[in-house]
Design a protein around this motif. Structure first.
Motif: not given
Length: 329
Positions: A1-10, A38-52
């Motif tokens: 997981m990357h350093s950025n925090s997960i956003d509730i909007r994601q 779409s951008r929120l989902i992509q950012d979330l996947e990037a934060e988690l490190g795997y596809a949702l």
């Protein structure tokens, strides 16, 4: 997981996509633009490190990891909603939001009457009722996503406080025009000759039903097993057989054309009320515990077991009868 925090909007965007089945539908639910979701989902996947999500031919489906993560997201979002509701209740000096988890039969046959018996000043503005499998009721209470649980046994867990345990004899549900409906007490041997509808979980009530047939020296040749008593009653009404069920559902949700009769064999249904250990009880929670006990004792033949429930817990685990046949009820 990357350093950025997960956003509730994601998380909200992901939950909305799974619920709606498309980004377009999620955008409508959230009142956002499709590119923003779409951008929120992509950012979330990037934060988690795997596809949702699987994306193919314009269709979107959760991945295996996405499905597992979605369950966590739902719980988290529900918790945030409850926190907001509780904060508002504190600001208004009102009873706190109440969440009760119960198995389907007890959610239908005990909980509504218990809640209706509460004094008006104890009923919170926001009341959440979750109908869950027994194992999930226990987990919800332990995780404190539910303030109170009403469940069949076994309930043994070090993180639980068991407030009371009750036992009620199972009954047979029969079509009103069935010849067996003329009997006040139905013999289990007569039940075995029919198509029998019963519950599927082998670790709870089902093993007691099987033991009763074994004691009676009979075995049904035709069985329909279900995961909820209300389904069993609906099958009875459709003429598909007769059902052995706990008495809560048929008392709470009586169906036209279906009658309840006693069995000549005692098949005990054990259940109780639980909360998280060492968690202070609000006046509302205490009132629900007491009201649920009163409503449970209104079921035919229901009785409370010893206060600490030790014997009942052991019996529920090992499948032993809690009382001998013929004991006055």
């Amino acid at each position: 997981m990357h350093s950025n925090s997960i956003d509730i909007r994601q998380l909200e965007a992901f939950a909305a996509v799974v619920s709606a089945g498309s980004v377009t539908g999620a955008a409508r639910l959230l009142g956002r633009s499709q590119p923003a979701v779409s951008r929120l989902i992509q950012d979330l996947e990037a934060e988690l490190g795997y596809a949702l999500l699987h994306r193919s031919s314009g269709r979107i489906q959760p991945t295996a990891r996405g499905l597992r993560f979605h369950a966590e997201v739902e719980r988290h979002l529900a918790s945030l909603i409850h926190i907001r509701e509780r904060a508002e209740a504190i600001g208004r000096d009102e009873p706190a939001t109440l969440t009760v988890a119960a198995t389907p039969s007890l959610a239908a046959g005990v909980l509504p009457q218990a809640l209706a018996a509460l004094p008006g000043e104890l009923i919170p503005r926001h009341l959440h009722v979750q109908s869950l499998a027994a194992e999930n009721v226990v987990q919800a209470v332990i995780a404190r996503s539910a303030d109170l649980g009403i469940s069949s046994l076994p309930l043994e867990h070090p993180g639980l406080e068991i407030h009371w345990i009750a036992e009620a004899p199972c009954v047979v549900a029969i079509g009103a025009d069935d010849p067996l409906a003329n009997d006040d007490v139905v013999r289990l041997s007569d039940v075995a000759a029919r198509r029998v509808i019963t519950l599927a979980n082998p670790y709870r009530l089902r093993h007691r039903v099987d033991e009763a047939f074994e004691r009676a020296g009979v075995a049904p040749e035709r069985i329909i097993d279900v995961n909820a008593s209300l389904t069993a009653l609906s099958l009875v009404r459709a003429g598909l057989g007769i059902a052995i069920v706990e008495p809560a559902t048929i008392r709470g949700v009586p169906l036209d054309g279906v009658v309840m009769r006693k069995l000549d064999q005692n098949i005990p249904f054990l259940f109780g009320v639980i909360s998280a250990a060492a968690l202070p009880l609000t006046p509302t929670v205490s009132a629900v515990i007491d009201a649920a006990r009163v409503q449970s004792l209104a079921m035919p033949g229901c009785r409370l077991l010893e206060a600490n429930g030790t014997d009942a817990l052991a019996d529920s685990v090992y499948g032993q009868a809690t009382i001998s046949e013929g004991t006055p009820r």
